[in-house]
Design an enzyme around this catalytic site. Structure first.
Site, mmCIF file in Angstrom:
data_model
loop_
_atom_site.group_PDB
_atom_site.id
_atom_site.type_symbol
_atom_site.label_atom_id
_atom_site.label_comp_id
_atom_site.label_asym_id
_atom_site.label_seq_id
_atom_site.Cartn_x
_atom_site.Cartn_y
_atom_site.Cartn_z
ATOM 1 N N HIS A 1 -9.184 -10.443 -0.896
ATOM 2 C CA HIS A 1 -9.293 -10.441 0.339
ATOM 3 C C HIS A 1 -10.338 -11.000 1.294
ATOM 4 O O HIS A 1 -11.283 -10.709 1.062
ATOM 5 C CB HIS A 1 -9.293 -8.621 0.916
ATOM 6 C CG HIS A 1 -9.495 -8.347 2.219
ATOM 7 N ND1 HIS A 1 -8.615 -7.438 2.794
ATOM 8 C CD2 HIS A 1 -10.451 -8.910 3.310
ATOM 9 C CE1 HIS A 1 -9.050 -7.465 4.170
ATOM 10 N NE2 HIS A 1 -9.857 -8.219 4.400
ATOM 11 N N HIS B 1 0.710 -1.054 -0.057
ATOM 12 C CA HIS B 1 -0.128 -0.041 0.051
ATOM 13 C C HIS B 1 0.817 1.357 0.158
ATOM 14 O O HIS B 1 1.584 1.426 0.972
ATOM 15 C CB HIS B 1 -0.889 -0.119 1.156
ATOM 16 C CG HIS B 1 -1.850 -0.971 1.164
ATOM 17 N ND1 HIS B 1 -3.018 -1.188 0.684
ATOM 18 C CD2 HIS B 1 -1.758 -2.407 1.849
ATOM 19 C CE1 HIS B 1 -3.731 -2.142 0.742
ATOM 20 N NE2 HIS B 1 -2.871 -3.035 1.511
ATOM 21 N N LEU B 2 0.676 1.825 -1.153
ATOM 22 C CA LEU B 2 1.642 3.288 -1.233
ATOM 23 C C LEU B 2 0.869 4.315 -0.995
ATOM 24 O O LEU B 2 1.402 5.357 -0.896
ATOM 25 C CB LEU B 2 2.297 3.249 -2.880
ATOM 26 C CG LEU B 2 3.377 2.024 -3.035
ATOM 27 C CD1 LEU B 2 3.685 2.171 -4.302
ATOM 28 C CD2 LEU B 2 4.492 2.008 -2.105
ATOM 29 N N ARG B 3 -0.324 4.335 -0.606
ATOM 30 C CA ARG B 3 -1.296 5.533 -0.224
ATOM 31 C C ARG B 3 -1.380 6.826 -1.123
ATOM 32 O O ARG B 3 -2.049 7.622 -0.908
ATOM 33 C CB ARG B 3 -0.779 5.916 1.148
ATOM 34 C CG ARG B 3 -0.541 4.971 2.336
ATOM 35 C CD ARG B 3 -2.022 4.461 2.534
ATOM 36 N NE ARG B 3 -2.149 3.357 3.503
ATOM 37 C CZ ARG B 3 -2.782 2.295 3.667
ATOM 38 N NH1 ARG B 3 -3.653 1.932 2.779
ATOM 39 N NH2 ARG B 3 -2.740 1.609 4.899
ATOM 40 N N HIS C 1 -3.025 -12.567 1.802
ATOM 41 C CA HIS C 1 -2.628 -12.607 3.394
ATOM 42 C C HIS C 1 -3.634 -13.726 4.170
ATOM 43 O O HIS C 1 -4.447 -13.673 4.956
ATOM 44 C CB HIS C 1 -2.724 -11.402 4.232
ATOM 45 C CG HIS C 1 -4.108 -10.459 3.764
ATOM 46 N ND1 HIS C 1 -5.411 -11.106 3.532
ATOM 47 C CD2 HIS C 1 -4.286 -9.172 3.244
ATOM 48 C CE1 HIS C 1 -6.204 -9.979 3.264
ATOM 49 N NE2 HIS C 1 -5.539 -8.935 3.109
ATOM 50 N N ASP D 1 -8.576 -5.222 -2.307
ATOM 51 C CA ASP D 1 -7.849 -5.555 -1.105
ATOM 52 C C ASP D 1 -8.191 -4.250 -0.081
ATOM 53 O O ASP D 1 -8.424 -3.111 -0.348
ATOM 54 C CB ASP D 1 -6.451 -5.663 -1.125
ATOM 55 C CG ASP D 1 -5.813 -5.990 0.136
ATOM 56 O OD1 ASP D 1 -6.082 -7.034 0.781
ATOM 57 O OD2 ASP D 1 -5.243 -5.041 0.515
ATOM 58 N N ASN E 1 -6.554 0.445 -3.327
ATOM 59 C CA ASN E 1 -7.341 1.010 -2.443
ATOM 60 C C ASN E 1 -6.678 2.663 -1.904
ATOM 61 O O ASN E 1 -6.802 2.808 -0.866
ATOM 62 C CB ASN E 1 -7.822 0.248 -1.154
ATOM 63 C CG ASN E 1 -6.453 0.006 -0.455
ATOM 64 O OD1 ASN E 1 -5.213 -0.011 -0.956
ATOM 65 N ND2 ASN E 1 -6.591 -0.188 0.986
ATOM 66 N N ASP F 1 2.064 -6.753 2.462
ATOM 67 C CA ASP F 1 0.799 -6.253 3.078
ATOM 68 C C ASP F 1 1.262 -4.665 3.759
ATOM 69 O O ASP F 1 0.565 -4.320 4.822
ATOM 70 C CB ASP F 1 -0.103 -7.094 3.671
ATOM 71 C CG ASP F 1 -1.424 -6.338 3.924
ATOM 72 O OD1 ASP F 1 -1.717 -5.160 3.189
ATOM 73 O OD2 ASP F 1 -2.519 -6.518 4.628
ATOM 74 N N ASN G 1 -5.517 -6.666 9.554
ATOM 75 C CA ASN G 1 -6.531 -7.576 8.952
ATOM 76 C C ASN G 1 -6.216 -8.315 7.582
ATOM 77 O O ASN G 1 -5.493 -7.805 6.761
ATOM 78 C CB ASN G 1 -7.549 -6.439 8.247
ATOM 79 C CG ASN G 1 -9.012 -7.223 7.916
ATOM 80 O OD1 ASN G 1 -9.067 -8.485 7.954
ATOM 81 N ND2 ASN G 1 -9.960 -6.262 7.670
#
Length: 437
Positions: A185, A66-68, A239, A158, A98, A312, A285
């Protein structure tokens, strides 16, 4: 930084190639040109890495980062996440969809690709959303993303489960045409809703935290392998956290169903009892599980039932984690420490050798993601994406030393054995002696 067509000659001296014996490796123009006992004229070499005591692996590939960016650049950017990835030995990472806005169009995917190239530290491959806005209802632009410059092949909502079986079936049918894969997910929202945050059991009852039972993961894994069988398409389970999921995946593979799976470093080492102090750092999660699940995950990674380790990596700004446990954000950092955790847990215990680490952290993830230039053998004519590891180094993790913009590090203060010494991307060192080159 250019992609390796700069005429640079790099010599790696005396590395143990995937644990199979010491050799020198000569790299020119981003390609491995010679392997053996080499003594080229000094003037022809631009840079030499002394690799005595180091193990050379194909560059690590992370299926789940996740690089946001866009939307939450206070927690991470493509540039800061790329730096953390390079330090962790990665040469390619898959950026989850996401973000805000969601990566659900060709334009959004190409933007992530271009920002990754601009940072120039790892190959950043965008993951496309399965559904528009991750809403779980209408399919995103799967074909347009696949045929864009970004060549998206992995699709995932995800952070959310594609919980509607009809939508999942349609996605699997659609991506089959271009060899795509859906990364799921697995969380049945009827069995574990958005508040569920602690493995359901005696501990969740005692702590008064909403339970997240293993069966909420397992029923989705079971459903999705059957949908993969029905559609003749590929599903990937993100995951994996329970022994029950492992049993389903093992059965599905024995039936010849196209299913692959990943496990995170934190699910390989940490257990649910860490939640007893209500420290939101450990809120992830799926949640941390009991030791019997952790042992099964390790065994499944060793025997090939689980194909890959994926971080993750889930950075969060301080204000998102500094809450009561139930209100804090889910997720931990993972890029900089993944190799050390796997070395410690899997190599230290004898469950994997270094060739096995190369399989689960490079070869398999690259193959699952369809990244042709990564996860390749260390051989003449192959692209020079490499990681040099010091198997004897001990690291005490310090969250303040992270290149990530976030500090939600579950490994802070832990001593791990095995560390990344250098990373080479397209024949160019991005990391030397554990620091950005």
């Amino acid at each position: 930084m250019s992609h390796g067509t700069n005429g640079m000659n790099l010599l790696i001296k005396g590395a143990d190639l995937t644990g199979s014996g010491r050799q020198d490796v000569l790299i020119s123009d981003g390609v491995i040109t010679e392997i053996g006992t080499l003594d080229p004229p000094a003037k022809s070499i631009d840079q030499t890495i002394e690799a005595d005591g180091l193990i050379a692996l194909p560059g690590l590939v992370d299926l789940h980062t996740h690089l946001r960016e866009p939307g939450r650049e206070d927690a991470e950017t493509i540039a800061s996440g790329s730096a953390a990835a390079a330090i962790g030995g990665f040469t390619a990472i898959l950026a989850m969809a996401n973000t805000n806005p969601v990566t659900d169009t060709a334009e959004a995917a190409e933007r992530v690709l271009d920002l990754g190239r601009l940072a120039g530290l790892v190959d950043v491959q965008p993951v496309g959303a399965v559904t528009k806005g991750l809403a779980g209802e209408e399919l995103a632009e799967l074909g347009l993303m696949a045929h864009s410059r970004a060549r998206v092949r992995v699709f995932s909502d995800d952070g959310k489960c594609v919980h509607d079986a009809r939508v999942m079936r349609r996605a699997l049918e659609y991506i089959r045409a271009f060899g795509g894969v859906v990364s799921q997910h697995a969380q049945d929202p009827m069995l574990a809703d958005h508040n569920a945050c602690c493995h359901e059991g005696e501990l969740s009852g005692r702590l008064g935290l909403p339970g997240w039972p293993g069966v909420a993961e397992e029923v989705i894994v079971a459903r999705d392998v059957m949908l993969a069988r029905h559609t003749g398409s590929r599903v990937h389970i993100a995951h994996v956290s329970t022994a029950g999921s492992v049993e389903v995946i093992r059965w599905a593979k024995a039936q010849g169903i196209s299913v692959t799976a990943e496990v995170t470093p934190h699910h390989l080492m940490l257990t649910t009892d860490l939640l007893s102090g209500y420290d939101p750092t450990f809120k992830v999660n799926p949640p941390l599980r009991p030791m019997e699940d952790v042992e099964m995950l390790r065994a499944a990674l060793a025997d090939g039932t689980i194909d890959a380790v994926a971080t993750d990596h889930a950075p969060h700004a301080r204000h998102e984690k500094e809450h009561t446990f139930i209100n804090a954000a889910f997720g931990v950092l993972g890029l900089e420490t993944a190799l050390s955790v796997v070395a410690d847990v899997m190599v230290g215990s004898g469950l994997l050798d270094w060739a096995g680490v190369a399989q689960v952290m490079s070869v398999h993830p690259a193959r699952i993601a369809g990244l042709a230039g990564h996860g390749r053998p260390i051989a003449v004519g192959e692209p020079a994406n490499l990681t040099l590891v010091d198997p004897a180094a001990t690291v005490t993790v310090d969250r303040e030393a992270s290149l990530s913009l976030s500090r939600n590090n579950p490994w802070h203060g832990r001593r791990l054995t095995g560390a990344v010494h250098a990373t080479v991307l397209h024949g160019q060192p991005t990391v030397l002696k554990g620091e950005l080159a």
